[in-house]
Design an enzyme around this catalytic site. Structure first.
Site: not given
Length: 461
Positions: A222-224, A227, A244
């Protein structure tokens, strides 16, 4: 209604949410909203499932996993149809997405047999030292919507092969095909609780799952920003992480490159899946001596590409906003740039030229069908330009000069660098550097994350 799967049983809750077909904007189906009661049941079930699954021999697990892969393939027609409906993917993309699931199951069940458990040297000759790999435990996975079944395969492939149980939460945008996959687990012979699939739109609700001390690993695609939230929520106890996250992939096209090949490779990857790929090329740095030719070649290729929709209108508005921001800052739209009228969340394939690295479209992950082409000269440091981002997931280099290719591969800060051809495969590790995550999907390196590494010393003298 598509129920959740918990402890081998299909379960619904008091509340549900709509799943939208992005090609039409119509409601495709309903999925349950996860609640506290079912979180506790899921955690208990996954722990029991781990005890049963890890107690089986590797040969027993292999037979069941291969049967599971066969069952998935036998149901390919209806599952691919559902996958296309919830994602808007064209047929070939949906078939690839689906096919990677059974590919991962078969790859990891073979790869686990090739992992080493080495004997270590003892300088005094008194001990036999060896390394022992054992299943890690319960693994919680939170998945992205762009490749729903591939993402499931990336997680259950190594987890099941290693002897772990899993709790997966597919994206609320695209949970339906993933749920159908989970329903087949019992028929394949997987013990209850080994695969649990939950759904919901309330991110705070998942904190109850993540804060439990039952999971040994938390994994995510997913997105930072997402995360970081997941990792922060999980740190109530010591856990392993494999995440990731976002990407902002650079491309460097040197003046000696095969320019036709470069344009084809970059343009086709950019607009695949409507640009909704974590490794999609976002910032295309092209030497000024071949800049105009590259733009024209990319333009000709992009005009012939047919794309599916973006996942939602919110996603489309975000991408359109980046285009408008770039135009206001001086970028030139040479193709597209607009939403497509009618049903669904479609957008034209878009190419921008004269983009500068300071523009929002260069600084942010686009995750849509917009390719920004940025010129560089001999006086520029093209590697520094490529690295000028918080992300480090993927990068691409095109050159016929061996020294340029090797230097760029060494110095670009990314988890993977492809030189002269885009290439991804299940046996190759996939993961990021910097703010693009930790850990790996695919390859033996992913499998190792689902296993403990224990040193055993036995006195022999």
């Amino acid at each position: 209604m598509y129920p959740m799967l918990i402890n081998g049983e299909q379960r619904i809750t008091k509340k549900s949410f709509n799943v939208i077909n992005p090609s039409t904007g119509a409601v495709l189906g309903l999925a349950p909203e996860l609640d506290v009661e079912n979180i506790q049941l899921t955690l208990k079930s996954a722990r029991q499932g781990f005890e049963a699954w890890s107690a089986k021999t590797p040969a027993e697990r292999k037979a069941i996993i291969l049967r599971y892969a066969e069952l998935i393939d036998e149901n390919s027609g209806r599952i691919i149809e559902l996958l296309r409906a919830e994602t808007g993917k064209p047929q070939d993309n949906a078939e690839y997405d689906f096919g990677m699931l059974s590919t991962c199951l078969r790859f990891f069940v073979e790869e686990v047999e090739r992992l080493d458990q080495p004997v270590l040297h003892d300088p005094d000759g008194r001990f036999l030292h060896y390394m022992l790999r054992q299943p890690l435990g319960v693994c919680v996975g939170m998945l992205a919507w762009n490749f729903p079944l591939l993402n499931v395969g990336y997680k259950i492939g190594p987890a099941l092969a290693a002897g772990c149980s899993v709790i997966l939460k597919p994206s609320s945008e695209t949970p339906l095909a993933s749920l159908e996959i989970a329903y087949l687990a019992k028929e394949a012979g997987l013990p209850d609780g080994v695969i649990n699939m939950v759904t919901g739109t309330d991110h705070d609700m998942m904190k109850n799952m993540l804060q439990s001390d039952i999971p040994s690993m938390v994994t995510m695609i997913g997105s930072t920003r997402g995360g970081l939230e997941v990792m922060n929520s999980s740190c109530s106890s010591v856990k392993h992480f494999s995440v990731e996250l976002g990407g902002n992939a650079p491309v460097v096209v040197y003046p000696d490159a095969d320019i036709k090949n470069a344009a084809e490779q970059v343009t086709n990857l950019k607009f695949a899946n409507c640009g909704q790929i974590c490794v999609s090329p976002n910032r295309v740095f092209v030497h000024e001596s071949i800049y105009n030719e590259f733009v024209e070649l990319a333009l000709g290729i992009a005009k012939g590409i047919e794309m599916g929709p973006l996942v939602s209108d919110k996603a489309r508005q975000y991408v359109l906003g980046l285009v408008e921001s770039a135009k206001a800052a001086g970028a030139e739209v040479v193709l597209g740039g607009n939403a497509i009228d009618g049903d669904g969340f479609f957008m034209e394939p878009t190419i921008l030229r004269n983009v500068s690295p300071e523009m929002d479209v260069s600084r942010n992950e686009v995750f849509g069908p917009v390719m920004s082409i940025i010129p560089f000269s001999d006086s520029d440091d093209e590697i520094a330009l490529a690295n000028d981002t918080e992300y480090g997931l993927a990068a691409y280099v095109f050159t016929t000069n061996l020294q340029n290719g090797l230097r760029a591969a060494r110095d670009i800060q990314a988890g993977s660098v492809c030189v002269n051809e885009v290439h991804y495969s299940v046996q190759l590790p996939h993961g990021g550097l910097k703010q693009s995550g930790v850990g790996k999907d695919c390859s033996r390196y992913s499998l190792e994350e689902y296993l403990t590494l224990k040193r055993v010393s036995v006195l022999v003298d």
